[in-house]
Scaffold this motif. Structure first.
Motif, PDB file in Angstrom:
ATOM      1  N   MET A 183       0.580  -0.938   0.123  1.00 37.33           N
ATOM      2  CA  MET A 183      -0.143   0.075   0.096  1.00 37.33           C
ATOM      3  C   MET A 183       0.730   1.239   0.134  1.00 37.33           C
ATOM      4  O   MET A 183       0.471   2.267  -0.645  1.00 37.33           O
ATOM      5  CB  MET A 183      -0.765  -0.009   1.254  1.00 37.33           C
ATOM      6  CG  MET A 183      -1.687   0.835   1.264  1.00 37.33           C
ATOM      7  SD  MET A 183      -3.134   0.778   0.191  1.00 37.33           S
ATOM      8  CE  MET A 183      -4.077   2.307   0.167  1.00 37.33           C
ATOM      9  N   GLU A 184       1.956   1.213   0.938  1.00 38.44           N
ATOM     10  CA  GLU A 184       2.869   2.380   0.819  1.00 38.44           C
ATOM     11  C   GLU A 184       3.366   2.499  -0.623  1.00 38.44           C
ATOM     12  O   GLU A 184       3.930   3.689  -0.946  1.00 38.44           O
ATOM     13  CB  GLU A 184       3.882   2.108   1.909  1.00 38.44           C
ATOM     14  CG  GLU A 184       3.366   2.278   3.353  1.00 38.44           C
ATOM     15  CD  GLU A 184       2.936   0.751   3.619  1.00 38.44           C
ATOM     16  OE1 GLU A 184       3.382  -0.146   3.120  1.00 38.44           O
ATOM     17  OE2 GLU A 184       1.864   0.668   4.484  1.00 38.44           O
ATOM     18  N   SER A 185       3.720   1.720  -1.388  1.00 40.42           N
ATOM     19  CA  SER A 185       4.323   2.007  -2.887  1.00 40.42           C
ATOM     20  C   SER A 185       3.314   2.823  -3.585  1.00 40.42           C
ATOM     21  O   SER A 185       3.912   3.596  -4.515  1.00 40.42           O
ATOM     22  CB  SER A 185       4.597   0.665  -3.430  1.00 40.42           C
ATOM     23  OG  SER A 185       3.680  -0.060  -3.717  1.00 40.42           O
ATOM     24  N   LEU A 186       2.173   2.634  -3.509  1.00 41.23           N
ATOM     25  CA  LEU A 186       1.009   3.491  -4.221  1.00 41.23           C
ATOM     26  C   LEU A 186       1.324   4.891  -3.804  1.00 41.23           C
ATOM     27  O   LEU A 186       1.032   5.823  -4.958  1.00 41.23           O
ATOM     28  CB  LEU A 186      -0.462   3.050  -3.848  1.00 41.23           C
ATOM     29  CG  LEU A 186      -0.868   1.725  -4.553  1.00 41.23           C
ATOM     30  CD1 LEU A 186      -2.418   1.342  -3.966  1.00 41.23           C
ATOM     31  CD2 LEU A 186      -0.691   1.469  -6.027  1.00 41.23           C
ATOM     32  N   TYR A 187       1.885   5.191  -2.897  1.00 41.80           N
ATOM     33  CA  TYR A 187       2.131   6.751  -2.549  1.00 41.80           C
ATOM     34  C   TYR A 187       3.105   7.391  -3.198  1.00 41.80           C
ATOM     35  O   TYR A 187       3.197   8.574  -3.576  1.00 41.80           O
ATOM     36  CB  TYR A 187       2.234   6.885  -0.836  1.00 41.80           C
ATOM     37  CG  TYR A 187       0.798   6.700  -0.121  1.00 41.80           C
ATOM     38  CD1 TYR A 187      -0.180   7.055  -0.469  1.00 41.80           C
ATOM     39  CD2 TYR A 187       1.189   5.748   0.868  1.00 41.80           C
ATOM     40  CE1 TYR A 187      -1.297   7.015   0.383  1.00 41.80           C
ATOM     41  CE2 TYR A 187       0.085   5.394   1.823  1.00 41.80           C
ATOM     42  CZ  TYR A 187      -1.196   6.169   1.625  1.00 41.80           C
ATOM     43  OH  TYR A 187      -2.216   5.898   2.427  1.00 41.80           O
ATOM     44  N   LEU A 188       4.210   6.404  -3.692  1.00 41.66           N
ATOM     45  CA  LEU A 188       5.070   6.726  -4.620  1.00 41.66           C
ATOM     46  C   LEU A 188       4.704   6.588  -5.950  1.00 41.66           C
ATOM     47  O   LEU A 188       5.149   7.530  -6.620  1.00 41.66           O
ATOM     48  CB  LEU A 188       6.603   5.899  -4.280  1.00 41.66           C
ATOM     49  CG  LEU A 188       7.536   6.347  -5.145  1.00 41.66           C
ATOM     50  CD1 LEU A 188       8.176   7.714  -4.669  1.00 41.66           C
ATOM     51  CD2 LEU A 188       8.596   5.240  -4.628  1.00 41.66           C
ATOM     52  N   LEU A 189       4.060   5.595  -6.375  1.00 43.63           N
ATOM     53  CA  LEU A 189       3.846   5.338  -7.963  1.00 43.63           C
ATOM     54  C   LEU A 189       2.842   6.161  -8.511  1.00 43.63           C
ATOM     55  O   LEU A 189       2.872   6.693  -9.477  1.00 43.63           O
ATOM     56  CB  LEU A 189       3.532   3.755  -7.876  1.00 43.63           C
ATOM     57  CG  LEU A 189       4.619   2.672  -7.681  1.00 43.63           C
ATOM     58  CD1 LEU A 189       3.979   1.216  -7.823  1.00 43.63           C
ATOM     59  CD2 LEU A 189       5.916   2.973  -8.676  1.00 43.63           C
ATOM     60  N   ILE A 190       1.925   6.527  -7.669  1.00 39.81           N
ATOM     61  CA  ILE A 190       1.039   7.400  -8.458  1.00 39.81           C
ATOM     62  C   ILE A 190       1.290   8.644  -8.698  1.00 39.81           C
ATOM     63  O   ILE A 190       0.925   9.262  -9.818  1.00 39.81           O
ATOM     64  CB  ILE A 190      -0.427   7.427  -7.337  1.00 39.81           C
ATOM     65  CG1 ILE A 190      -1.261   6.045  -7.324  1.00 39.81           C
ATOM     66  CG2 ILE A 190      -1.393   8.639  -7.813  1.00 39.81           C
ATOM     67  CD1 ILE A 190      -2.286   6.044  -6.269  1.00 39.81           C
ATOM     68  N   PRO A 191       2.031   9.512  -7.775  1.00 39.25           N
ATOM     69  CA  PRO A 191       2.477  10.460  -8.380  1.00 39.25           C
ATOM     70  C   PRO A 191       3.628  10.727  -9.510  1.00 39.25           C
ATOM     71  O   PRO A 191       3.652  11.298 -10.396  1.00 39.25           O
ATOM     72  CB  PRO A 191       3.370  11.231  -7.169  1.00 39.25           C
ATOM     73  CG  PRO A 191       2.684  10.741  -5.843  1.00 39.25           C
ATOM     74  CD  PRO A 191       2.384   9.276  -6.319  1.00 39.25           C
ATOM     75  N   ILE A 192       4.264   9.575  -9.291  1.00 36.46           N
ATOM     76  CA  ILE A 192       5.307   9.426 -10.685  1.00 36.46           C
ATOM     77  C   ILE A 192       4.600   9.419 -11.780  1.00 36.46           C
ATOM     78  O   ILE A 192       4.738   9.531 -12.975  1.00 36.46           O
ATOM     79  CB  ILE A 192       6.283   8.259 -10.020  1.00 36.46           C
ATOM     80  CG1 ILE A 192       7.222   8.767  -8.991  1.00 36.46           C
ATOM     81  CG2 ILE A 192       7.049   7.716 -11.488  1.00 36.46           C
ATOM     82  CD1 ILE A 192       8.209   7.494  -8.564  1.00 36.46           C
ATOM     83  N   SER A 193       3.627   8.242 -11.922  1.00 34.68           N
ATOM     84  CA  SER A 193       2.747   7.957 -12.825  1.00 34.68           C
ATOM     85  C   SER A 193       2.183   9.502 -13.406  1.00 34.68           C
ATOM     86  O   SER A 193       2.182   9.575 -14.614  1.00 34.68           O
ATOM     87  CB  SER A 193       1.690   6.958 -13.013  1.00 34.68           C
ATOM     88  OG  SER A 193       0.829   7.462 -11.855  1.00 34.68           O
ATOM     89  N   LEU A 194       1.731  10.246 -12.693  1.00 32.54           N
ATOM     90  CA  LEU A 194       1.020  11.594 -13.092  1.00 32.54           C
ATOM     91  C   LEU A 194       1.882  12.510 -13.559  1.00 32.54           C
ATOM     92  O   LEU A 194       1.691  13.060 -14.529  1.00 32.54           O
ATOM     93  CB  LEU A 194       0.134  12.039 -11.874  1.00 32.54           C
ATOM     94  CG  LEU A 194      -1.049  11.388 -11.388  1.00 32.54           C
ATOM     95  CD1 LEU A 194      -1.468  12.174  -9.869  1.00 32.54           C
ATOM     96  CD2 LEU A 194      -1.957  11.262 -12.385  1.00 32.54           C
ATOM     97  N   LEU A 195       3.214  12.077 -13.076  1.00 35.13           N
ATOM     98  CA  LEU A 195       4.205  13.219 -13.533  1.00 35.13           C
ATOM     99  C   LEU A 195       4.605  12.766 -14.998  1.00 35.13           C
ATOM    100  O   LEU A 195       4.771  13.492 -15.890  1.00 35.13           O
ATOM    101  CB  LEU A 195       5.432  13.349 -12.657  1.00 35.13           C
ATOM    102  CG  LEU A 195       5.327  14.162 -11.383  1.00 35.13           C
ATOM    103  CD1 LEU A 195       6.501  13.968 -10.722  1.00 35.13           C
ATOM    104  CD2 LEU A 195       5.140  15.695 -11.841  1.00 35.13           C
ATOM    105  N   LEU A 196       4.794  11.445 -15.002  1.00 34.55           N
ATOM    106  CA  LEU A 196       5.011  10.931 -16.357  1.00 34.55           C
ATOM    107  C   LEU A 196       3.872  11.093 -17.409  1.00 34.55           C
ATOM    108  O   LEU A 196       4.285  11.560 -18.848  1.00 34.55           O
ATOM    109  CB  LEU A 196       5.480   9.182 -16.495  1.00 34.55           C
ATOM    110  CG  LEU A 196       5.570   8.661 -17.474  1.00 34.55           C
ATOM    111  CD1 LEU A 196       7.053   9.275 -18.113  1.00 34.55           C
ATOM    112  CD2 LEU A 196       5.845   7.188 -17.312  1.00 34.55           C
ATOM    113  N   ILE A 197       2.435  10.997 -17.178  1.00 34.85           N
ATOM    114  CA  ILE A 197       1.739  11.088 -18.021  1.00 34.85           C
ATOM    115  C   ILE A 197       1.602  12.719 -18.470  1.00 34.85           C
ATOM    116  O   ILE A 197       1.301  13.171 -19.589  1.00 34.85           O
ATOM    117  CB  ILE A 197       0.217  10.844 -17.347  1.00 34.85           C
ATOM    118  CG1 ILE A 197       0.079   9.439 -17.501  1.00 34.85           C
ATOM    119  CG2 ILE A 197      -0.911  11.616 -18.211  1.00 34.85           C
ATOM    120  CD1 ILE A 197      -0.976   8.964 -16.379  1.00 34.85           C
ATOM    121  N   GLY A 198       2.009  13.659 -17.473  1.00 32.53           N
ATOM    122  CA  GLY A 198       1.989  14.946 -17.632  1.00 32.53           C
ATOM    123  C   GLY A 198       3.026  15.314 -18.539  1.00 32.53           C
ATOM    124  O   GLY A 198       3.100  16.145 -19.544  1.00 32.53           O
TER     125      GLY A 198
END
Length: 59
Positions: free
Chosen positions: A1-16
């Motif tokens: 669950m803690e990995s989602l706190y890191l992966l979601i912002p990274i994926s949003l930055l990548l999509i942007g």
């Protein structure tokens, strides 16, 4: 669950970043003519060259 706190912002930055690159390339005209360069290589100049020797001396 803690990995989602890191992966979601990274994926949003990548999509942007990918969206910015895409819109920049559209604005720069990268997708204006997709078929022209591919067909241009097939169009050769079929006019025969002049074989007259006097043409070389006139230049």
């Amino acid at each position: 669950m803690e990995s989602l706190y890191l992966l979601i912002p990274i994926s949003l930055l990548l999509i942007g970043l990918l969206a910015w690159i895409f819109f920049w390339s559209v604005k720069a005209g990268q997708f204006d003519d997709l078929e022209g360069p591919g067909e241009a290589i097939l169009m050769d100049d079929d006019t025969p060259q002049s074989k007259n020797m006097n043409d070389d001396y006139k230049k």
